[in-house]
Design a protein around this motif. Structure first.
Motif, PDB file in Angstrom:
ATOM      1  N   LEU A 182      44.357   0.458  27.600  1.00  0.00           N
ATOM      2  CA  LEU A 182      45.117   1.529  26.945  1.00  0.00           C
ATOM      3  C   LEU A 182      46.167   2.170  27.854  1.00  0.00           C
ATOM      4  O   LEU A 182      47.217   2.613  27.382  1.00  0.00           O
ATOM      5  CB  LEU A 182      44.158   2.612  26.428  1.00  0.00           C
ATOM      6  N   HIS A 183      45.881   2.224  29.146  1.00  0.00           N
ATOM      7  CA  HIS A 183      46.821   2.873  30.069  1.00  0.00           C
ATOM      8  C   HIS A 183      48.213   2.217  30.003  1.00  0.00           C
ATOM      9  O   HIS A 183      49.214   2.907  29.791  1.00  0.00           O
ATOM     10  CB  HIS A 183      46.253   2.835  31.490  1.00  0.00           C
ATOM     11  N   PRO A 184      48.316   0.882  30.129  1.00  0.00           N
ATOM     12  CA  PRO A 184      49.645   0.267  30.015  1.00  0.00           C
ATOM     13  C   PRO A 184      50.225   0.339  28.609  1.00  0.00           C
ATOM     14  O   PRO A 184      51.457   0.337  28.441  1.00  0.00           O
ATOM     15  CB  PRO A 184      49.420  -1.193  30.434  1.00  0.00           C
ATOM     16  N   MET A 233      50.187   2.920  26.745  1.00  0.00           N
ATOM     17  CA  MET A 233      50.922   4.199  26.689  1.00  0.00           C
ATOM     18  C   MET A 233      52.318   4.040  27.298  1.00  0.00           C
ATOM     19  O   MET A 233      53.281   4.643  26.826  1.00  0.00           O
ATOM     20  CB  MET A 233      50.151   5.294  27.435  1.00  0.00           C
ATOM     21  N   ASP A 234      52.435   3.208  28.349  1.00  0.00           N
ATOM     22  CA  ASP A 234      53.757   2.926  28.925  1.00  0.00           C
ATOM     23  C   ASP A 234      54.671   2.285  27.883  1.00  0.00           C
ATOM     24  O   ASP A 234      55.851   2.646  27.767  1.00  0.00           O
ATOM     25  CB  ASP A 234      53.635   1.982  30.123  1.00  0.00           C
ATOM     26  N   GLU A 235      54.129   1.351  27.128  1.00  0.00           N
ATOM     27  CA  GLU A 235      54.932   0.685  26.091  1.00  0.00           C
ATOM     28  C   GLU A 235      55.381   1.677  25.036  1.00  0.00           C
ATOM     29  O   GLU A 235      56.535   1.647  24.588  1.00  0.00           O
ATOM     30  CB  GLU A 235      54.123  -0.431  25.416  1.00  0.00           C
ATOM     31  N   THR A 251      48.427  11.833  27.857  1.00  0.00           N
ATOM     32  CA  THR A 251      47.312  10.932  27.562  1.00  0.00           C
ATOM     33  C   THR A 251      47.230   9.826  28.600  1.00  0.00           C
ATOM     34  O   THR A 251      46.143   9.478  29.096  1.00  0.00           O
ATOM     35  CB  THR A 251      47.499  10.326  26.153  1.00  0.00           C
ATOM     36  N   HIS A 252      48.386   9.270  28.944  1.00  0.00           N
ATOM     37  CA  HIS A 252      48.474   8.200  29.939  1.00  0.00           C
ATOM     38  C   HIS A 252      47.844   8.624  31.268  1.00  0.00           C
ATOM     39  O   HIS A 252      47.082   7.884  31.879  1.00  0.00           O
ATOM     40  CB  HIS A 252      49.960   7.861  30.116  1.00  0.00           C
ATOM     41  N   TRP A 253      48.154   9.840  31.682  1.00  0.00           N
ATOM     42  CA  TRP A 253      47.660  10.311  32.975  1.00  0.00           C
ATOM     43  C   TRP A 253      46.181  10.654  32.962  1.00  0.00           C
ATOM     44  O   TRP A 253      45.472  10.436  33.940  1.00  0.00           O
ATOM     45  CB  TRP A 253      48.436  11.546  33.416  1.00  0.00           C
TER      46      TRP A 253
HETATM   47 FE   LIG Z   1      50.281   4.777  34.951  1.00  0.00          FE
END
Ligand SMILES: [Fe+2]
Length: 79
Positions: free
Chosen positions: A39-41, A43-45, A27-29
């Motif tokens: 939302l992108h960061p 997903m990192d969390e 999903t992040h990619w």
């Molecule tokens: Fe990223």
């Protein structure tokens, strides 16, 4: 053999959380759209939290003389 049921439940968690982490990574990619920067960061969390939990669960399994799943094949077959 001690803690058989506990080890089975913990290992199921390892497989399920590993697959969840992979889905969040996908999903992040591939996410697009107006909320991307928010939302992108996020997903990192989520991945960091899941990876942290995976580490704790797997180390607990080792402490119980268990064998946490650690290969992609095991994750797919048991997730
Ligand atoms: Fe990223």
């Amino acid at each position: 053999m001690k803690y058989t049921k506990t080890k089975a439940v913990l290992n199921q968690l390892v497989a399920d959380l590993s697959q969840m982490s992979m889905i969040i990574h996908q999903t992040h990619w591939y996410m697009r759209g107006p909320n991307f920067l928010k939302l992108h960061p996020l997903m990192d969390e989520f991945m960091e939290e899941i990876d942290s939990q995976l580490d704790v669960i797997s180390e607990r399994l080792i402490a119980l003389d268990g064998s946490p799943y650690s290969t992609l094949k095991e994750m797919v077959e048991n997730g």
